[in-house]
Design an enzyme around this catalytic site. Structure first.
Site, PDB file in Angstrom:
ATOM      1  N   HIS A 153      34.537  37.706  44.720  1.00  0.00           N
ATOM      2  CA  HIS A 153      35.587  38.469  43.772  1.00  0.00           C
ATOM      3  C   HIS A 153      36.222  37.386  42.742  1.00  0.00           C
ATOM      4  O   HIS A 153      36.536  37.682  41.494  1.00  0.00           O
ATOM      5  CB  HIS A 153      36.497  39.057  44.512  1.00  0.00           C
ATOM      6  CG  HIS A 153      37.480  39.728  43.883  1.00  0.00           C
ATOM      7  ND1 HIS A 153      38.744  39.240  44.051  1.00  0.00           N
ATOM      8  CD2 HIS A 153      37.546  41.185  43.099  1.00  0.00           C
ATOM      9  CE1 HIS A 153      39.529  40.129  42.968  1.00  0.00           C
ATOM     10  NE2 HIS A 153      38.714  41.171  42.891  1.00  0.00           N
TER      11      HIS A 153
ATOM     12  N   GLU B  13      33.962  36.371  39.876  1.00  0.00           N
ATOM     13  CA  GLU B  13      34.074  37.404  38.918  1.00  0.00           C
ATOM     14  C   GLU B  13      35.144  37.575  37.885  1.00  0.00           C
ATOM     15  O   GLU B  13      35.220  37.510  36.911  1.00  0.00           O
ATOM     16  CB  GLU B  13      33.900  38.792  39.734  1.00  0.00           C
ATOM     17  CG  GLU B  13      34.042  40.039  38.926  1.00  0.00           C
ATOM     18  CD  GLU B  13      35.156  40.964  39.531  1.00  0.00           C
ATOM     19  OE1 GLU B  13      36.145  41.392  38.665  1.00  0.00           O
ATOM     20  OE2 GLU B  13      34.914  41.625  40.458  1.00  0.00           O
ATOM     21  N   HIS B  14      36.412  37.437  38.908  1.00  0.00           N
ATOM     22  CA  HIS B  14      37.613  37.209  37.563  1.00  0.00           C
ATOM     23  C   HIS B  14      37.530  36.203  36.679  1.00  0.00           C
ATOM     24  O   HIS B  14      37.814  36.018  35.508  1.00  0.00           O
ATOM     25  CB  HIS B  14      38.908  36.904  38.503  1.00  0.00           C
ATOM     26  CG  HIS B  14      39.350  38.134  38.938  1.00  0.00           C
ATOM     27  ND1 HIS B  14      40.859  38.760  38.530  1.00  0.00           N
ATOM     28  CD2 HIS B  14      39.037  39.250  39.611  1.00  0.00           C
ATOM     29  CE1 HIS B  14      41.089  39.857  39.219  1.00  0.00           C
ATOM     30  NE2 HIS B  14      40.039  40.013  39.740  1.00  0.00           N
TER      31      HIS B  14
ATOM     32  N   GLU C 284      46.870  41.298  43.356  1.00  0.00           N
ATOM     33  CA  GLU C 284      46.057  42.359  43.672  1.00  0.00           C
ATOM     34  C   GLU C 284      45.780  42.432  45.050  1.00  0.00           C
ATOM     35  O   GLU C 284      45.829  43.875  45.423  1.00  0.00           O
ATOM     36  CB  GLU C 284      44.387  41.997  43.003  1.00  0.00           C
ATOM     37  CG  GLU C 284      43.402  42.985  43.177  1.00  0.00           C
ATOM     38  CD  GLU C 284      42.363  42.674  42.247  1.00  0.00           C
ATOM     39  OE1 GLU C 284      42.343  41.536  41.716  1.00  0.00           O
ATOM     40  OE2 GLU C 284      41.020  43.288  42.453  1.00  0.00           O
TER      41      GLU C 284
END
Lengths: 419, 430
Positions: free
Chosen positions: B67, B70-71, B142
């Protein structure tokens, strides 16, 4: 072209073979009122789950399943001062399921669920009524666990203190709903059926004549057709602030501004571009500067409502950063009002807005909504016209919009992690 | 280029595997105004332990790295890919699941430029200590946001209960401390190994001309150098049947939430049979717990369940499970009722054969409707999970299902499954 079926009753057929489905909505529209709004929300819940012919969810669900999983829903919406109760259904296009004709079945189905509710002794059937009333109140309670929703709702109550119709959540007011009774709600519903303006919208690969024929069995009587104003113009007021502490990891800072520019009136498209630049797109200055550049927030965005001339900002932040975030938000407004943004960014925002508007033509639901709204205001603005209007907006126009933004309310949901 | 027609769907799918291994799928949709493209790597949050490309020793990376990667992919030395998309009027995004990472854009203009932007930014990593550290603040926010979301805690808590001590037990985003350990080198290693074209696919759907679009993609890919394709060595933990049977979390919420997870312990069939298994299981649970079921109505009328009740069948690389969840005034009654239905699944299914046609039709309709949405088609498409079969075969599979298939698959799954209950109960906050 919309077709008038009776006085105050309009049908709009959007013929398109783009989709696998046919979508139909029946909207009952009235000038909105605060108590009526909560009544309609309970009505939606009741009528979505029962009718005389389909008294239980199981009976309803079985009917829909046999119609190849037709969708059926009832919901309440608000466009400015107008409140709508919407029945909607979507079916698979006949030729994907071997020619079985579902269109007439759907139109007949909607007729029975709308006009033949589950009643007993001049009221809604009491057991179902009670159950759905309790469920809705319970649901409203659990909604408060969604902190983004909660913060938005609190801000709305702060900003629209004098206008409870707008302050009320579209999920309803729990106290009002808990106080409703089965008899008077049915009476209200019968009045709604006979008095409200009706707009029926169908999008899909259909023949208008077949639709009109199927609708001929509906009791679509004449009703008074009067203009329904949508726009509410709120006066400027002193800034209101409220802080609430809850045991949360993340804090929510929400702000409301008055932006006296209204739906399809002078400056409307300028305001749309302004909002896109400020916080309405993922390339906006709020997103870039609050989230990306300063790592101050997980989300930071804005929304413009042209029906009430309201600009809303929502952010999810660490509670220590409240002051810094407020400062950065104010600085973005200041920068825009002085024209301090690049042509490149401005062009990106315009391109992004155009992309969004053109893409909406690929959504059956969006097509239906747009057609309904156009009919409500009796003026059609096509995607191409909308795009052309956006393209005419200049950076200077946008700066002028920013100069008219007035901060009015701040709600801070302060998270203090419990140990 | 392979051309596959699906007349019953009114769709024609074009596909080709490029010489570098990238699998390309093109689905033109008449009448659509936009094009949606998604580039996916077979790499998700569970792939923490693997042998890096070109090495021989396995390593374990921090939870949340897929993740995080991905960012970080969007940011380059001199620009942000997000802005390049924006320049061409496209909206772009990305998402990470347990087993995949996907990058996407949606645009009504400049398809060529946007496609090239997508291919280029996903295939050219750029990470520095500075940019990596800055991202920790954003992802930290997040993670915290999800911690405040009781639905998210119920779901991830249940998955963790079902797969204790396995990568699946970690949240997709990781934890504040696990992401704190991530370095730029870690990201390069993961990218080099998992973002090789032979581990990726590209799905383009909507307004497009097939030949021309494929030419753009091929020209872009043939101009780039990649190491030869090698099979990726993932180290998957030994499967144990152990689950955490029960967990309770007290948190300041308004209404109790109950989530019951069933972990499939049976071995899944492969290819089209796997698709059939999934659809049969889905129909089975619809018959048992869907709105057409008399059990559903009885529980609803008793107030044991309400409109928040739902269930989900999830099948992914290396795992499959069913999640049943809802809010309940009386969590114990909810749990007892669900378990009672599961326990008597065979009899209840046998008694449900008169409803089979209805739920079968419903499944056909819902699968067909999904083909309205470019996003739904491209995001649900998985060209590896079901061998040569995929989403486009699903309507046919559902049509061929029988009640006997449904009973067999569902009861076999339930009997072999391990179960866990996650409760989230209101705690008074002071």
């Amino acid at each position: 072209m919309p077709k008038q079926l009776a006085n105050g009753v309009w049908l709009n057929v959007i013929k398109t073979s783009q989709f696998k489905t046919i979508s139909m909505t029946v909207d009952f529209l009235e000038p909105g009122q605060v108590t009526a709004l909560s009544k309609r929300i309970l009505l939606a819940q009741l009528l979505e789950t029962s009718s005389a012919q389909f008294p239980t969810q199981t009976a309803l669900a079985s009917k829909l399943s046999m119609m190849y999983g037709a969708n059926y829903g009832v919901n309440v919406f608000r466009y400015g001062l107008v409140s709508g109760l919407r029945f909607s259904s979507t079916i698979i296009n006949d030729h994907f399921i071997g020619g079985q004709s579902l269109l007439k079945e759907m139109v007949d189905f909607l007729r029975t669920v709308i006009y033949e509710p589950l009643t007993e002794n001049q009221g809604f059937e009491p057991v179902t009524f009670k159950r759905q009333q309790q469920n809705l109140v319970a649901y409203l309670r659990s909604l408060n666990d969604d902190k983004q929703y909660y913060a938005e709702q609190q801000l709305s109550e702060l900003y629209f203190e004098e206008q409870p119709f707008f302050a009320t959540s579209l999920y309803g007011d729990a106290d009002t709903i808990a106080g409703l009774d089965a008899k008077s709600l049915l009476a209200d519903y019968q009045q709604l059926l006979s008095r409200d303006q009706i707009q029926i919208t169908i999008a899909g690969d259909v023949d208008e004549a077949a639709v009109v024929h199927a609708l001929s069995q509906w009791p679509l009587d004449d009703r008074t057709e009067s203009a329904m104003p949508l726009i509410y113009k709120r006066e400027q007021q002193p800034v209101r602030r409220l802080t609430e502490v809850q045991p949360l990891q993340q804090s929510k800072l929400n702000l409301a501004y008055r932006l006296p520019i209204y739906y399809r009136e002078q400056g409307f498209y300028d305001a749309i571009v302004f909002n896109g630049l400020f916080g309405g797109t993922p390339i906006s200055m709020l997103f870039k500067n609050v989230r990306e550049k300063n790592s101050l927030a997980y989300y930071a965005s804005s929304r413009f409502d042209g029906f009430t001339g309201t600009l809303l900002v929502q952010t999810g932040i660490d509670q220590r950063n409240q002051a810094a975030v407020e400062e950065i938000i104010a600085a973005q407004l200041q920068a825009i009002s002085q024209g301090e943004f690049s042509d490149e960014l401005f062009n990106q925002v315009v391109a992004s807005l155009i992309n969004g508007r053109e893409s909406r033509q690929d959504s059956q639901r969006a097509l239906v909504n747009q057609a309904m709204l156009n009919q409500l205001v009796r003026k059609n603005v096509s995607a191409a016209e909308w795009v052309a209007a956006i393209q005419r907006v200049t950076p200077k126009d946008v700066a002028q919009v920013a100069q008219r933004v007035e901060q009015q309310a701040v709600f801070f949901l302060k998270g203090e992690a419990s140990k | 280029m392979k051309k596959q027609s699906y007349p019953e769907l009114g769709e024609t799918l074009y596909s080709q595997t490029l010489t570098n291994g990238l699998r390309v799928y093109l689905l033109p949709k008449a009448g659509y105004h936009k094009t949606y493209a998604v580039m996916t790597t077979d790499y998700g949050s569970v792939d923490q332990k693997f042998v890096p490309l070109g090495q021989s020793q396995s390593i374990t990376q921090p939870a949340g790295i897929a993740h995080f990667l991905e960012h970080k992919m969007f940011e380059k030395a001199d620009h942000d890919a997000f802005d390049t998309f924006a320049h061409y009027g496209a909206s772009s995004n990305a998402f990470t699941s347990y087993t995949h990472t996907s990058y996407l854009f949606s645009a009504t203009h400049h398809l060529k430029e946007n496609l090239i932007t997508l291919l280029d930014f996903v295939q050219s990593p750029y990470f520095t200590a500075k940019t990596v550290n800055k991202e920790k603040g954003i992802i930290g926010q997040e993670i915290q946001m999800y911690e405040d979301d009781p639905n998210s805690r119920a779901y991830f808590g249940t998955i963790a209960n079902l797969y204790p001590n396995q990568p699946l037990a970690n949240d997709i985003a990781g934890t504040l401390s696990s992401i704190d350990a991530i370095t730029a080198d870690d990201l390069y290693t993961a990218h080099r190994t998992f973002y090789h074209p032979s581990n990726m696919s590209l799905f383009v759907v909507g307004k497009l001309a097939v030949e021309e679009t494929l030419d753009w993609i091929e020209a872009n890919q043939s101009a780039k150098q990649f190491a030869p394709a090698t099979a990726i060595q993932r180290i998957t933990p030994t499967k144990t049947g152990q689950v955490t049977a029960r967990k309770t979390l007290m948190t300041p919420i308004e209404r109790p939430k109950v989530t019951i997870g069933l972990r499939g312990m049976d071995d899944l069939p492969t290819g089209l049979a796997r698709l059939k298994y999934e659809d049969a299981l889905s129909l089975g649970f619809t018959l048992l717990f869907g709105e057409t079921s008399p059990e559903f109505l009885a529980l609803y009328d008793r107030g044991v369940i309400d409109d928040s009740f739902g269930y989900n069948i999830e099948l992914q690389r290396g795992a499959h499970h069913v999640i049943l969840a809802g809010e309940a005034e009386d969590p114990e009654a909810f749990e007892t009722a669900v378990n009672e239905i599961l326990q008597h699944a065979i009899e209840k299914l046998q008694a449900a054969s008169d409803r089979f046609v209805a739920v079968q039709r419903e499944a056909i309709g819902s699968t067909l409707s999904a083909f309205n949405s470019l996003e739904a088609i491209a995001n649900q498409f998985d060209d590896r999970l079901y061998g040569d079969a995929n989403l486009f075969d699903e309507v046919g599979v559902i049509k061929d299902l029988t009640m006997a298939d449904v009973i067999e698959t569902t009861t076999q799954f339930i009997q072999a499954s391990a179960r866990s209950t996650q409760l989230i109960l209101p705690a008074l906050s002071d």
